[in-house]
Design a protein around this motif. Structure first.
Motif, PDB file in Angstrom:
ATOM      1  N   UNK A 387       0.824  -1.213   0.000  1.00 53.51           N
ATOM      2  CA  UNK A 387       0.000   0.000   0.000  1.00 53.51           C
ATOM      3  C   UNK A 387       0.854   1.258   0.000  1.00 53.51           C
ATOM      4  N   UNK A 388       2.054   1.181   0.548  1.00 55.85           N
ATOM      5  CA  UNK A 388       2.925   2.357   0.564  1.00 55.85           C
ATOM      6  C   UNK A 388       3.341   2.752  -0.841  1.00 55.85           C
ATOM      7  N   UNK A 389       3.222   1.820  -1.785  1.00 50.20           N
ATOM      8  CA  UNK A 389       3.566   2.108  -3.173  1.00 50.20           C
ATOM      9  C   UNK A 389       2.374   2.589  -3.991  1.00 50.20           C
ATOM     10  N   UNK A 390       1.207   2.655  -3.369  1.00 46.19           N
ATOM     11  CA  UNK A 390      -0.019   3.098  -4.062  1.00 46.19           C
ATOM     12  C   UNK A 390      -0.240   4.570  -3.740  1.00 46.19           C
ATOM     13  N   UNK A 391      -0.172   5.422  -4.743  1.00 47.29           N
ATOM     14  CA  UNK A 391      -0.197   6.870  -4.525  1.00 47.29           C
ATOM     15  C   UNK A 391      -1.553   7.381  -4.054  1.00 47.29           C
ATOM     16  N   UNK A 392      -2.619   6.854  -4.622  1.00 48.29           N
ATOM     17  CA  UNK A 392      -3.969   7.376  -4.369  1.00 48.29           C
ATOM     18  C   UNK A 392      -4.812   6.289  -3.721  1.00 48.29           C
ATOM     19  N   UNK A 465       5.718  13.162   8.518  1.00 48.24           N
ATOM     20  CA  UNK A 465       6.882  12.280   8.632  1.00 48.24           C
ATOM     21  C   UNK A 465       7.351  12.237  10.076  1.00 48.24           C
ATOM     22  N   UNK A 466       7.394  13.406  10.733  1.00 54.03           N
ATOM     23  CA  UNK A 466       7.835  13.466  12.125  1.00 54.03           C
ATOM     24  C   UNK A 466       6.904  12.665  13.036  1.00 54.03           C
ATOM     25  N   UNK A 467       5.598  12.683  12.734  1.00 56.08           N
ATOM     26  CA  UNK A 467       4.630  11.949  13.558  1.00 56.08           C
ATOM     27  C   UNK A 467       4.621  10.462  13.242  1.00 56.08           C
ATOM     28  N   UNK A 472       8.949   7.971   4.257  1.00 52.35           N
ATOM     29  CA  UNK A 472       9.693   8.782   3.301  1.00 52.35           C
ATOM     30  C   UNK A 472       9.257   8.460   1.868  1.00 52.35           C
ATOM     31  N   UNK A 473       9.001   7.161   1.599  1.00 49.77           N
ATOM     32  CA  UNK A 473       8.501   6.806   0.274  1.00 49.77           C
ATOM     33  C   UNK A 473       7.124   7.436   0.053  1.00 49.77           C
ATOM     34  N   UNK A 474       6.282   7.387   1.085  1.00 51.35           N
ATOM     35  CA  UNK A 474       4.961   7.991   0.966  1.00 51.35           C
ATOM     36  C   UNK A 474       5.035   9.489   0.743  1.00 51.35           C
ATOM     37  N   UNK A 475       6.008  10.153   1.370  1.00 50.11           N
ATOM     38  CA  UNK A 475       6.162  11.597   1.179  1.00 50.11           C
ATOM     39  C   UNK A 475       6.531  11.914  -0.269  1.00 50.11           C
ATOM     40  N   UNK A 476       7.405  11.104  -0.848  1.00 52.18           N
ATOM     41  CA  UNK A 476       7.763  11.312  -2.257  1.00 52.18           C
ATOM     42  C   UNK A 476       6.548  11.138  -3.157  1.00 52.18           C
ATOM     43  N   UNK A 477       5.720  10.141  -2.837  1.00 47.82           N
ATOM     44  CA  UNK A 477       4.543   9.893  -3.677  1.00 47.82           C
ATOM     45  C   UNK A 477       3.508  11.001  -3.523  1.00 47.82           C
ATOM     46  N   UNK A 478       3.384  11.566  -2.326  1.00 51.23           N
ATOM     47  CA  UNK A 478       2.510  12.723  -2.139  1.00 51.23           C
ATOM     48  C   UNK A 478       2.989  13.884  -3.016  1.00 51.23           C
ATOM     49  N   UNK A 479       4.291  14.087  -3.060  1.00 47.68           N
ATOM     50  CA  UNK A 479       4.840  15.178  -3.865  1.00 47.68           C
ATOM     51  C   UNK A 479       4.583  14.941  -5.346  1.00 47.68           C
TER      52      UNK A 479
END
Length: 512
Positions: A387-392, A465-467, A472-479
């Motif tokens: 799921x971490x690799x699924x953007x939406x 990310x702090x929480x 980090x992978x999810x943050x990249x996908x959000x971007x």
């Protein structure tokens, strides 16, 4: 002693290697030896070639025949070498003139009656021959149309070995009357099921579908039965842009090797669509085979869509095989016959019920009969790393009575596709020269650098990310999703609204 030489092509995945086929006929104890790392099917070509030559009316040479497939260190597989072996033997026995045959590539399987049978992978094989400097190719008549899709090649289609002998200047007392064998292929999976205008309501899910199409993002739709998840997912290919010329050749090559390409329709120019049943095995999904691996659903969906309907019903070991191709965009399958590399840059669309009975999101969950353990076990089949690799990740609400009675439908696929094409065009212009074509492929570090002074818009993402609520992978996908939203909105750089919307599209419903 006679010597005949011609060429064939060995395929390893989509990579083709030209093979020199040499036949030596010596005055010794009669025999037929095939060397050069042939597989079982290729070893059996000795009997097919012998029978085909005799059926053509040509006496079999009473000599010791040694056929070498060079380079000897490269494994060769399949029956597509039959024609080259036969031509080399006939050239060595002076039935056909040997001059110039070394620059002609021969591909095809021989029947015992001398007919030429179509083979898989003609398109990538001919493309490899052209890349190696060969311009003349002889293929079965049923494969001629496919071979001619490769630019810069002179193709001769033949129905039988007799036609090939005559083509090369040989003489026959009697020409057998045979008909060309047409390839029997499965339909190419390029169907588009309906129009987006068929979907009632679901504004949020439709928006997520448009974002997925515009950026090449993976998508998860979660909702109760009858909410329209499958209908939405099946309409994604209809709003994707046509394949570029290079992509069309690449996709067509995959389907040629898989045996699902119909050359009568020309190159595959629309994104393919694959929706395997939940009983599919890992080999059916990623590819498999005992000697040389064939492409599976993920490769047949290259540059298109792979939909797993009711994804939690798939075995966990099947779902986990998707993690590597989702990240790398390709598959390397190792078998005893060697390694095969296939492209696998597809868009993954998952649909799922919120629980086994599907009622957890209806009537505040009062109609759900599932225990908490059953719910966790059901949705737990979609692992965190997957799921971490699924953007939406989007909740699809049930269609209300008001939606149904309103009689108004949403935009059709054509209008949405126009916006998707414009957004893709903006992304391609920004990514020109990088080797990437969609936002989903771009590393987060590159996108962050492109933000420049606007990097402060990532404040919400950094807090998550702090929480620990976003990896980090999810943050990249959000971007990446934020950039896609900016492309759809005509903005050169995403703003805080785009980032907030991207976060909402990823974390909706606490399912990712």
């Amino acid at each position: 002693m006679g010597l005949g030489t011609t060429a064939a092509v060995a395929l390893a995945g989509l990579a083709g290697h030209v093979v020199e086929v040499q036949a030596q006929l010596a005055a010794s104890v009669p025999g037929f030896t095939l060397v050069g790392l042939p597989d079982t099917a290729l070893h059996e070509s000795r009997e097919r070639v012998r029978a085909a030559v005799l059926s053509t009316g040509i006496p079999w040479p009473n000599r010791k025949i040694t056929v070498n497939l060079s380079p000897a260190s490269l494994r060769k597989a399949g029956s597509s070498f039959d024609l080259a072996v036969a031509v080399a033997v006939l050239a060595g026995s002076r039935v056909v003139p040997a001059a110039g045959l070394e620059r002609v590539v021969h591909l095809g399987e021989l029947g015992l009656d001398g007919r030429l049978q179509p083979v898989r992978g003609v398109l990538p094989a001919v493309a490899a021959a052209v890349a190696a400097g060969y311009r003349d190719v002889v293929v079965p008549a049923g494969d001629a149309a496919e071979a001619r899709l490769v630019p810069g090649v002179r193709v001769q289609g033949a129905a039988s070995l007799a036609e090939v002998v005559l083509l090369h200047g040989g003489e026959l007392e009697h020409v057998p009357d045979v008909e060309a064998v047409r390839p029997v292929r499965q339909p190419v999976a390029r169907r588009v099921a309906g129009d987006l205008a068929d979907v009632v309501g679901q504004a949020q899910a439709r928006m997520a579908l448009e974002v997925a199409a515009a950026g090449g993002h993976h998508l998860l739709l979660v909702g109760p039965p009858g909410a329209g998840k499958t209908m939405l997912a099946a309409r994604l290919p209809g709003i994707l842009p046509d394949l570029t010329a290079a992509e069309a050749v690449e996709v067509t090559s995959v389907h040629s090797v898989a045996g699902t390409f119909d050359p009568g329709d020309g190159l595959v120019t629309r994104p393919p669509f694959e929706d395997p049943h939940h009983t599919a095995t890992p080999a059916a999904i990623v590819g498999g085979g005992s000697q040389v691996a064939r492409p599976g659903a993920v490769s047949r969906a290259h540059r298109g869509v792979l939909m797993l309907d009711e994804a939690p019903e798939f075995p966990s070991r099947v779902l986990e095989t998707l993690r590597q191709p989702l990240e790398a965009g390709e598959l390397v399958l190792h078998r005893s016959g060697g390694a095969a590399r296939y492209p696998a840059r597809f868009q993954l669309v998952l649909t799922a019920n919120p629980c086994p009975c599907g009622m957890a999101s209806l009537n505040k969950g009062f109609d759900c009969s599932c225990t908490p353990t059953a719910k966790r076990r059901y949705f737990g089949r979609l692992s965190g790393p997957l799921l971490d690799r699924v953007d939406l990740q989007v909740e699809v609400a049930p269609v209300t009575r008001a939606d149904r009675l309103s009689g108004t439908s949403g935009e059709g696929s054509a209008r949405v596709a126009a916006r998707v094409a414009a957004a893709r065009g903006a992304a391609r212009e920004r990514l020109s020269g990088t080797g990437w074509t969609t936002n989903a492929e771009v590393p987060g570090s590159w996108l962050r650098e492109r933000l420049g002074p606007e990097r402060r818009v990532l404040g919400q993402v950094e807090q998550m990310i702090d929480r620990g609520t976003l990896t980090l992978r999810g943050a990249d996908r959000v971007l990446r999703v934020a950039w896609t939203l900016a492309d759809l909105g005509g903005r050169t750089v995403p703003d805080s609204t785009d980032v907030a919307a991207a976060v909402a599209l990823r974390t909706r419903g606490n399912h990712g």
